[in-house]
Design an enzyme around this catalytic site. Sequence first.
Site, PDB file in Angstrom:
ATOM      1  CB  CYS A  43      -0.896  -0.021   1.237  1.00  0.00           C
ATOM      2  SG  CYS A  43      -1.749   1.523   1.576  1.00  0.00           S
ATOM      3  CB  CYS A  46       0.543   1.657   4.276  1.00  0.00           C
ATOM      4  SG  CYS A  46      -1.210   1.217   4.314  1.00  0.00           S
TER       5      CYS A  46
END
Length: 131
Positions: A43, A46
């Site tokens: 991600c 993230c």
Amino acid sequence: MTEFVPVRGFQELQNMLDVHKNRTSPIYLYFFGEKDSKGKSWCPDCVEAEEGIMTAFRQYTKDALVVVVDVGNRDAWKDRSDANKFRKPPFSVNSIPSVLLWKGQQRLEGDQLLKSGLLKLFFEETANPKT
């Protein structure tokens, strides 16, 4: 002292919360995408937010439990069916990364976690949760 506990998946999270159900100090849930063998999440949001989030936890929490929740690989996270229990109550996580106060309404999601001022305010407001 703030304690960081990693969990992987929904059942591990449930088990951890059961163990700490009587805790009076704050419990934060930090949701992120699974990391590869080099420690990098699939991600990109993230990856971008991780350093700031972890710095904020260390800087603004004193006696808290931070449950660091691996929501799985990209396909598992993108699954919008009932199989992805993180998207359902009581967590209702719709984007990662997300940080929420367990047993509270406060949460920060996505690009909100890139703003150090919002992180500071979040932790100031959640430092003494109501039991």
